[in-house]
Design a protein around this motif. Sequence first.
Motif, PDB file in Angstrom:
ATOM      1  N   ARG A   1      32.761   8.346 -11.870  1.00  0.00           N
ATOM      2  CA  ARG A   1      32.685   7.321 -12.907  1.00  0.00           C
ATOM      3  C   ARG A   1      33.016   7.908 -14.274  1.00  0.00           C
ATOM      4  N   LEU A   2      32.512   9.120 -14.549  1.00  0.00           N
ATOM      5  CA  LEU A   2      32.814   9.794 -15.804  1.00  0.00           C
ATOM      6  C   LEU A   2      34.318  10.039 -15.921  1.00  0.00           C
ATOM      7  N   ALA A   3      34.935  10.490 -14.830  1.00  0.00           N
ATOM      8  CA  ALA A   3      36.376  10.720 -14.839  1.00  0.00           C
ATOM      9  C   ALA A   3      37.136   9.422 -15.101  1.00  0.00           C
ATOM     10  N   ALA A   4      36.682   8.321 -14.498  1.00  0.00           N
ATOM     11  CA  ALA A   4      37.338   7.034 -14.706  1.00  0.00           C
ATOM     12  C   ALA A   4      37.242   6.595 -16.164  1.00  0.00           C
ATOM     13  N   LEU A   5      36.083   6.805 -16.788  1.00  0.00           N
ATOM     14  CA  LEU A   5      35.917   6.442 -18.201  1.00  0.00           C
ATOM     15  C   LEU A   5      36.853   7.257 -19.091  1.00  0.00           C
ATOM     16  N   ASN A   6      37.019   8.535 -18.760  1.00  0.00           N
ATOM     17  CA  ASN A   6      37.937   9.381 -19.523  1.00  0.00           C
ATOM     18  C   ASN A   6      39.369   8.871 -19.416  1.00  0.00           C
ATOM     19  N   HIS A   7      39.780   8.570 -18.204  1.00  0.00           N
ATOM     20  CA  HIS A   7      41.160   8.124 -17.994  1.00  0.00           C
ATOM     21  C   HIS A   7      41.411   6.776 -18.662  1.00  0.00           C
ATOM     22  N   GLU A   8      40.430   5.892 -18.591  1.00  0.00           N
ATOM     23  CA  GLU A   8      40.580   4.586 -19.237  1.00  0.00           C
ATOM     24  C   GLU A   8      40.728   4.731 -20.745  1.00  0.00           C
ATOM     25  N   ALA A   9      39.920   5.594 -21.343  1.00  0.00           N
ATOM     26  CA  ALA A   9      40.003   5.809 -22.792  1.00  0.00           C
ATOM     27  C   ALA A   9      41.362   6.376 -23.178  1.00  0.00           C
ATOM     28  N   ALA A  10      41.857   7.334 -22.382  1.00  0.00           N
ATOM     29  CA  ALA A  10      43.146   7.946 -22.680  1.00  0.00           C
ATOM     30  C   ALA A  10      44.289   6.950 -22.518  1.00  0.00           C
ATOM     31  N   CYS A  11      44.221   6.120 -21.490  1.00  0.00           N
ATOM     32  CA  CYS A  11      45.264   5.107 -21.283  1.00  0.00           C
ATOM     33  C   CYS A  11      45.303   4.132 -22.462  1.00  0.00           C
ATOM     34  N   HIS A  12      44.136   3.727 -22.905  1.00  0.00           N
ATOM     35  CA  HIS A  12      44.054   2.807 -24.040  1.00  0.00           C
ATOM     36  C   HIS A  12      44.650   3.453 -25.287  1.00  0.00           C
ATOM     37  N   LEU A  13      44.278   4.711 -25.539  1.00  0.00           N
ATOM     38  CA  LEU A  13      44.792   5.410 -26.711  1.00  0.00           C
ATOM     39  C   LEU A  13      46.307   5.592 -26.619  1.00  0.00           C
ATOM     40  N   ALA A  14      46.810   5.926 -25.431  1.00  0.00           N
ATOM     41  CA  ALA A  14      48.253   6.110 -25.258  1.00  0.00           C
ATOM     42  C   ALA A  14      49.011   4.813 -25.546  1.00  0.00           C
ATOM     43  N   ASP A  15      48.471   3.688 -25.090  1.00  0.00           N
ATOM     44  CA  ASP A  15      49.110   2.394 -25.367  1.00  0.00           C
ATOM     45  C   ASP A  15      49.139   2.119 -26.871  1.00  0.00           C
ATOM     46  N   VAL A  16      48.047   2.439 -27.549  1.00  0.00           N
ATOM     47  CA  VAL A  16      47.975   2.223 -28.999  1.00  0.00           C
ATOM     48  C   VAL A  16      49.006   3.088 -29.718  1.00  0.00           C
ATOM     49  N   ILE A  17      49.101   4.360 -29.343  1.00  0.00           N
ATOM     50  CA  ILE A  17      50.027   5.280 -30.009  1.00  0.00           C
ATOM     51  C   ILE A  17      51.476   4.878 -29.762  1.00  0.00           C
ATOM     52  N   ASP A  18      51.765   4.453 -28.531  1.00  0.00           N
ATOM     53  CA  ASP A  18      53.133   4.031 -28.213  1.00  0.00           C
ATOM     54  C   ASP A  18      53.575   2.833 -29.049  1.00  0.00           C
ATOM     55  N   GLY A  19      52.635   2.106 -29.594  1.00  0.00           N
ATOM     56  CA  GLY A  19      52.969   0.949 -30.417  1.00  0.00           C
ATOM     57  C   GLY A  19      53.156   1.278 -31.885  1.00  0.00           C
ATOM     58  N   ILE A  20      53.077   2.555 -32.234  1.00  0.00           N
ATOM     59  CA  ILE A  20      53.209   2.985 -33.630  1.00  0.00           C
ATOM     60  C   ILE A  20      54.592   3.582 -33.851  1.00  0.00           C
ATOM     61  N   ASP A  21      55.294   3.138 -34.862  1.00  0.00           N
ATOM     62  CA  ASP A  21      56.605   3.694 -35.194  1.00  0.00           C
ATOM     63  C   ASP A  21      56.473   5.159 -35.579  1.00  0.00           C
ATOM     64  N   GLY A  22      57.341   5.986 -35.002  1.00  0.00           N
ATOM     65  CA  GLY A  22      57.312   7.407 -35.310  1.00  0.00           C
ATOM     66  C   GLY A  22      56.456   8.227 -34.378  1.00  0.00           C
TER      67      GLY A  22
END
Length: 445
Positions: A350-371
């Motif tokens: 469960r801890l591993a799943a929470l880590n991966h979910e947080a990283a996926c969310h952050l990656a999606d946010v960063i991909d939406g930023i120019d530059g």
Amino acid sequence: MRYLPLNENDRKAMLDVIGADSIDDLFQDVPEKARLKALVDLPKHQSEQAIERHMAKLSAKSVSAGSVPFFCGAGAYKHHIPATVDHLIQRSEFLTAYTPYQPEISQGTLQSLFEFQTQVALLTGMDVANASMYDGSTACAEAVVMAKRVTRKSRAILAPGLHPHYAAATQTLASTLDIQIDERDCRPGRDDHVIDHINDDTACVVVQSPNVFGEIIDLAPIAEKAHKHKALLIAVFTEPVALGAIKSPGEQGADIVVGEGQGLGVGLNFGGPHVGLFACTKKLVRQMPGRLCGETVDANGERGFVLTLSTREQHIRREKATSNICTNSGLCCLAFTIHMSLLGDAGLKRLAALNHEAACHLADVIDGIDGADVVNETFFNEFTVKLNKPATEVVEALAEKGVLGGVPVSRLTEGNEDLLLVCATETASEEDIHAFETALKEVLS
């Protein structure tokens, strides 16, 4: 160590005993240019209260990982550590350090180490684990030396994604033992090519997964090619929580698994102390460095624990010793064991799943930023971002806005100035990610 004041007569008496004319004679091996010419520019003495006040002011200049949005990883990870861990490891019987060579009085220490070994073996998918090493980098270096003993070959291949600090530690130890280190260019997307460099002269291939860029590597084909050439696969990890989500190295054919255990039970601690994990297949156990605790029965048939096999780091014949490691990270591996026990199998997943979910969310946010573009196709809780500006400048600008936004790859290896390592664990809240997004947009605009 206690402060032991000595006067001039005391010092002269000690120098006379060892046959030295002056204290300077003790430092002849230190190059002249490396020696201080004068005292360090510090006050010679202050009152206890004045020192406390001064140290408090210095401490206030630091930014602790828990006080701001924190997205740094690169080999050391911020996780929530239950208060139970600190409470238990501070019990006086655990804080008293001693070598457990006398099992009659060391059953508590030996049992905790045995449980630690069991957890590490299960986590890595290996047959046996030792009672810990100093840290992940020294464990990696020791694994390469072990591979030379096992295969009687001297060429070690380091994959491009191996953490540069681990590669440097390995190179340092190998340079004294006639081991040829074959390093690859450290940049993303290159680890699969390591398979093309394996031949009959290869003692081992060292592959990290997730690697320093956060990429998850399929170890199975590399293990297959290595075994065809009678070489060993050494699998490395820096984030133990990742093993709660991805297939274990043992399942993928690794012969030796080493890594950093800091992510479970052990805080960042300004870079240490941490705890090295070391596991291998049963057939290699007699060549494994470090202590090994075993389970047995006493004269009354009761369960008991002992240090097992020979005392390999202190062999009477030096050339027979497997390592100069003669201790283990006892308190840190106890913290690891307690945290793992509190989590259990389901909790770790469960801890591993929470880590991966947080990283996926952050990656999606960063991909939406120019530059800013996420480089990785695969990752666990850490990934690489390509920026339109030098990563060091971006990190400094983010810090000024109250966000610790990652680790520039250029801090670890030359080049790659526009690459930034970003990590999101279960401690990264939605508010933290939003703050990172807002700050990064401003910095890159």
